[in-house]
Structures are given as structure tokens and as C-alpha cells.
Design an enzyme around this catalytic site. Structure first.
Site, mmCIF file in Angstrom:
data_model
loop_
_atom_site.group_PDB
_atom_site.id
_atom_site.type_symbol
_atom_site.label_atom_id
_atom_site.label_comp_id
_atom_site.label_asym_id
_atom_site.label_seq_id
_atom_site.Cartn_x
_atom_site.Cartn_y
_atom_site.Cartn_z
ATOM 1 N N PRO A 54 0.848 -1.197 0.000
ATOM 2 C CA PRO A 54 0.000 0.000 0.000
ATOM 3 C C PRO A 54 0.884 1.247 0.000
ATOM 4 O O PRO A 54 1.877 1.307 0.722
ATOM 5 C CB PRO A 54 -0.753 -0.115 1.336
ATOM 6 N N GLN A 119 -6.890 -1.747 4.310
ATOM 7 C CA GLN A 119 -5.984 -1.391 5.411
ATOM 8 C C GLN A 119 -6.583 -0.288 6.278
ATOM 9 O O GLN A 119 -7.050 0.740 5.764
ATOM 10 C CB GLN A 119 -4.624 -0.931 4.899
ATOM 11 N N CYS A 149 3.035 3.473 9.686
ATOM 12 C CA CYS A 149 3.040 4.808 9.079
ATOM 13 C C CYS A 149 3.918 5.760 9.896
ATOM 14 O O CYS A 149 3.728 5.897 11.108
ATOM 15 C CB CYS A 149 1.621 5.354 8.981
ATOM 16 N N GLY A 251 10.619 -3.933 1.888
ATOM 17 C CA GLY A 251 11.589 -2.842 1.931
ATOM 18 C C GLY A 251 12.701 -3.026 0.924
ATOM 19 O O GLY A 251 13.469 -3.993 0.998
ATOM 20 N N ASP A 252 12.726 -2.120 -0.079
ATOM 21 C CA ASP A 252 13.830 -2.056 -1.038
ATOM 22 C C ASP A 252 14.011 -3.311 -1.880
ATOM 23 O O ASP A 252 15.138 -3.630 -2.277
ATOM 24 C CB ASP A 252 15.146 -1.725 -0.327
ATOM 25 N N ARG A 275 7.700 0.469 -3.976
ATOM 26 C CA ARG A 275 8.291 1.439 -4.898
ATOM 27 C C ARG A 275 9.043 0.782 -6.041
ATOM 28 O O ARG A 275 9.077 1.318 -7.149
ATOM 29 C CB ARG A 275 9.210 2.385 -4.116
HETATM 30 C C1 LIG Z 1 4.224 7.413 -0.754
HETATM 31 C C2 LIG Z 1 4.124 6.240 0.174
HETATM 32 C C3 LIG Z 1 2.930 5.976 0.819
HETATM 33 C C4 LIG Z 1 2.806 4.885 1.689
HETATM 34 N N1 LIG Z 1 1.588 4.604 2.253
HETATM 35 C C5 LIG Z 1 1.447 3.488 3.021
HETATM 36 C C6 LIG Z 1 0.160 3.100 3.520
HETATM 37 O O1 LIG Z 1 -0.885 3.710 3.234
HETATM 38 N N2 LIG Z 1 0.110 2.004 4.318
HETATM 39 C C7 LIG Z 1 1.232 1.268 4.626
HETATM 40 O O2 LIG Z 1 1.141 0.281 5.359
HETATM 41 N N3 LIG Z 1 2.443 1.604 4.126
HETATM 42 C C8 LIG Z 1 2.563 2.664 3.337
HETATM 43 N N4 LIG Z 1 3.787 2.964 2.786
HETATM 44 C C9 LIG Z 1 4.925 2.067 3.020
HETATM 45 C C10 LIG Z 1 5.027 0.988 1.933
HETATM 46 O O3 LIG Z 1 3.900 0.129 1.971
HETATM 47 C C11 LIG Z 1 6.304 0.143 2.103
HETATM 48 O O4 LIG Z 1 6.288 -0.406 3.386
HETATM 49 C C12 LIG Z 1 7.571 0.964 1.921
HETATM 50 O O5 LIG Z 1 7.483 1.804 0.791
HETATM 51 C C13 LIG Z 1 8.793 0.070 1.787
HETATM 52 O O6 LIG Z 1 8.631 -0.849 0.750
HETATM 53 P P1 LIG Z 1 9.250 -0.609 -0.734
HETATM 54 O O7 LIG Z 1 10.714 -0.318 -0.546
HETATM 55 O O8 LIG Z 1 8.964 -1.873 -1.460
HETATM 56 O O9 LIG Z 1 8.539 0.582 -1.292
HETATM 57 C C14 LIG Z 1 3.929 4.051 1.930
HETATM 58 C C15 LIG Z 1 5.133 4.326 1.277
HETATM 59 C C16 LIG Z 1 5.237 5.383 0.407
HETATM 60 C C17 LIG Z 1 6.547 5.631 -0.300
#
Ligand SMILES: Cc1cc2nc3c(=O)[nH]c(=O)nc-3n(C[C@H](O)[C@H](O)[C@H](O)COP(=O)(O)O)c2cc1C
Length: 367
Positions: A54, A119, A149, A251-252, A275
Site C-alpha cells: 500500500p 488497510q 506509518c 523494503g527495497d 516502490r
Molecule cells: C508514498 C508512500 C505511501 C505509503 N503509504 C502506506 C500506507 O498507506 N500504508 C502502509 O502500510 N504503508 C505505506 N507505505 C509504506 C510501503 O507500503 C512500504 O512499506 C515501503 O514503501 C517500503 O517498501 P518498498 O521499498 O517496497 O517501497 C507508503 C510508502 C510510500 C513511499
């Protein structure tokens, strides 16, 4: 035995246990990897579980539909988790949940059939649980509770990662939601490794499990880190060892090779990707062995043009749709510097009529 010898024997014992756990994890990972073409819809199901993370303001229903529709609906995505719905003093009404998660009108799935978990984010067990019950009654196929968050406004109002400091409260929130949601609908939770260190990760994971979380997704950073490096996949092994329910690593995860590296360090064999998929929308399908090649820049540009059309068709106003496309490409460029020239080529263009041809042209000669 002298004290020093006792001490050596004890630490060898601990080291031995750690080695055993790591080799058991490696064997589990090899077994899961062998079945990666099978899309598990839960981390404890046969196959590989790969959830779409998300991201508030990014992964709306249109994004979810586009991503899960890739490759004729064989996107490789197991489950999507909705952007968080904030729950404060009162339970959130059904109409708001339907607006935020329109897939509820379609059995809780995207058009391609991928389940969407709703969520919720809040610190008060009763309204969170009542909202979870409403979501389930509307057809949600799962409810995820957000304890990760990092936003100051949210944390200062008793929500998100601030609750990592109070494991008993997490247990109460998860437990109350579990009690009000029908047993066949999983209640899950998403957390970070801790507030400012990972010292309490086991206690938080145990609290979530005691409350009845079906699985726990962990973003491998503390709240203090926000989104800064380093990602600490190894800390997830502590949570993994502390609970019986699955732990999903997040994460990453940006490219194919990251998965094996994360599996080795985290001892997890289920994953969530956010991301990374913005720069590499093919990542889920590639992990499953369905596509070999990286999506070309031209194909990504085409996808962004389709995204824009879908946003407009869903009723999003033109200025917002344009901002969304720029946001996607900016985040993609943050993940992959190779996309920065394309983002630079469109970022200051004021209208879609200029952006669309710039995307189609790509960087050939223009940037
Ligand atoms: C712009 C943005 C908004 C996010 N919003 C949420 C959210 O609504 N709920 C949540 O659990 N995590 C949220 N996250 C965290 C992501 O779900 C994830 O845990 C985090 O980006 C790390 O994973 P990644 O490196 O694969 O992006 C958000 C992250 C970003 C960058």
C-alpha cells in the site's frame, strides 16, 4: 569447566542454533523458489506470496487495476493492500470504505481477480474493529492493520508507527478486530522493525500473533529512518524466530536478485513490493519466471499513458491525473536513476498535451 570455557560453550551453542535456523531458512527458501510460478494468495499457502504494497496517494484503485491487469491479468501479484483508511474516534461508515476501496463492489477483487485487503489505521481498538467488521461485511477478503506509518501528523494522533512503542495496545487492537471479523477473513498487520531501534521487534510480533494476526508484514526500517538507508532485512529474522505465523518481508526489493538476498538475511520466504514496482512494473511477473526482459522505457511510457486515460475515465480531474503520472515517474526515477532523464523531460511540462508526446518520444534525442 572454567567460567571462560562455560561461556565459550554457551556462545557456541547459540551460534550453532543460529546456523541451524539459517540453514533451515535456506532450505525453506529453495523449496518456495522452486514453486515461484504458483501465485500463493496467503504466505502460508503453496507457491510464492508477493503482495503489492500500500502507498497512500499512489496505489489507488486505478493503479491497482492497472498493475494487476498486466500480462493479460497474469501480473504475478498475490494480493493488493489498499491505501490506509484512517479510523479515529468513530467507526468509518460503509460508504467511505466503498469509496476508498471500490473493489468492494466487485467481491473485494481487482478486475483481474486479485484480492484487495482493506488497510485500517487507528489507535482505538473499538472503532478500528467495528470498521474492520464493516469492511468484512462489504466483502473485504482481508483486513490489514497499519502500525508502520511514519507521518508526524498520524503519529502525533495515536496512529501508525507510534504504537510500536506499546505492544500491548497492538495486541488489543488486533485482538478486538479479530474478534469482530468473521473467522474466514484474515486480519493481518503491517509494521516497521521498531520506533528508533529494532530492539522490540520480537515483542511487537508476539503481540500481533497473540491478538490473532494471520501474518505480519515488516518494512525493514525503523520509524526514525523514514525511508532512509540502510534497509535492515536481517532484523526480520528476529521476528521470524519469535512467532509461528508467517512474516512477510518488505523494503527495497527492487530487482530479481534482491529477493534471494532478502530471503537469506530475513529468513522470510514471502514478500511485499512497493516502490520497486514503479520503476519495474514487470518485477512480479519476472520473479515468477514469466518474463525475462526488463520492461523497456517505451513500454513504461505507454503504461503511463494508459494510466492517465484510466484516471480520467475514473473521474479524476485532469490536473490531478497529470500530477499522478509525474509522481509515478518521479518515484520510478528515485528507484532507478536510468529513468531520471525521462522524468526530467516531462516534469516541468504544464499540460498533458505536452507530456503525452514527450513520453512517447522517450529520451531519443530529446533529453
Ligand atoms: C508514498 C508512500 C505511501 C505509503 N503509504 C502506506 C500506507 O498507506 N500504508 C502502509 O502500510 N504503508 C505505506 N507505505 C509504506 C510501503 O507500503 C512500504 O512499506 C515501503 O514503501 C517500503 O517498501 P518498498 O521499498 O517496497 O517501497 C507508503 C510508502 C510510500 C513511499
Amino acid at each position: 569447566m572454567t567460567r571462560a570455557a562455560e561461556c565459550d560453550a554457551a556462545s557456541e551453542g547459540v551460534e550453532g542454533q543460529r546456523r541451524d535456523a539459517a540453514s533451515a531458512a535456506a532450505a525453506r527458501w529453495r523449496a518456495v523458489w522452486a514453486t515461484r510460478a504458483t501465485v500463493a494468495t496467503r504466505p502460508d499457502e503453496a507457491g510464492l506470496y508477493l503482495a503489492l504494497a500500500p502507498m497512500d496517494g499512489v496505489t489507488d484503485a486505478v493503479y491497482r487495476e492497472l498493475m494487476t491487469g498486466l500480462y493479460d491479468g497474469r501480473s504475478g501479484i498475490s494480493v493488493c493492500v489498499s491505501e490506509f483508511v484512517r479510523v479515529t474516534r468513530d467507526a468509518v461508515p460503509a460508504a467511505v470504505l466503498r469509496r476508498e476501496v471500490p473493489e468492494l463492489e466487485r467481491g473485494g477483487r481487482t478486475a483481474a481477480g486479485v484480492p484487495v485487503f482493506v488497510q485500517l489505521l487507528g489507535g482505538d481498538p473499538e472503532p478500528v474493529a467495528q470498521t474492520a467488521r464493516t469492511a468484512a461485511s462489504l466483502g473485504a477478503l482481508g483486513v490489514d492493520l497499519n502500525f508502520g506509518c511514519p507521518a508526524k501528523t498520524v503519529n502525533n494522533h495515536d496512529g501508525g508507527a507510534t504504537l510500536l512503542k506499546y505492544p500491548r495496545r497492538i495486541e488489543a487492537i488486533v485482538g478486538r478486530a479479530r474478534a469482530l471479523v468473521p473467522a474466514h477473513v484474515p486480519v493481518t498487520m503491517k509494521m516497521r522493525v521498531g520506533w528508533d531501534s529494532c530492539a522490540g521487534i520480537e515483542e511487537v510480533a508476539r503481540a500481533a500473533e497473540a491478538g490473532g494476526a494471520a501474518w505480519i508484514t515488516v518494512h525493514a526500517r525503523t520509524r526514525a529512518q523514514l525511508y532512509q538507508p540502510p534497509v535492515v532485512w536481517h532484523a526480520l529474522a528476529l521476528a521470524r524466530a519469535a512467532v509461528k505465523v508467517p512474516v512477510v518481508a518488505n523494503g527495497d526489493l527492487r530487482e530479481l536478485g534482491d529477493l534471494a538476498a532478502c530471503a537469506a538475511q530475513s529468513e522470510c520466504e514471502a514478500f511485499m513490493i512497493g516502490r520497486g514496482a514503479m520503476a519495474r512494473p514487470e518485477l512480479f511477473a519476472q520473479i515468477r519466471g514469466q518474463v525475462d526482459e526488463r520492461m523497456s522505457e517505451a513500454a513504461l511510457a505507454e503504461l503511463l499513458i494508459r494510466y492517465h486515460a484510466m484516471l480520467l475515465a475514473s473521474g479524476v480531474v485532469a490536473s490531478r491525473a497529470l500530477a499522478r503520472v509525474k509522481q509515478w515517474l518521479r518515484m520510478a526515477a528515485d528507484m532507478d536513476a536510468g529513468l531520471a532523464p525521462l522524468f526530467d523531460a516531462i516534469k516541468v511540462l504544464p499540460a498533458w498535451e505536452l507530456v503525452a508526446p514527450a513520453l512517447s518520444r522517450g529520451c531519443r534525442g530529446s533529453c
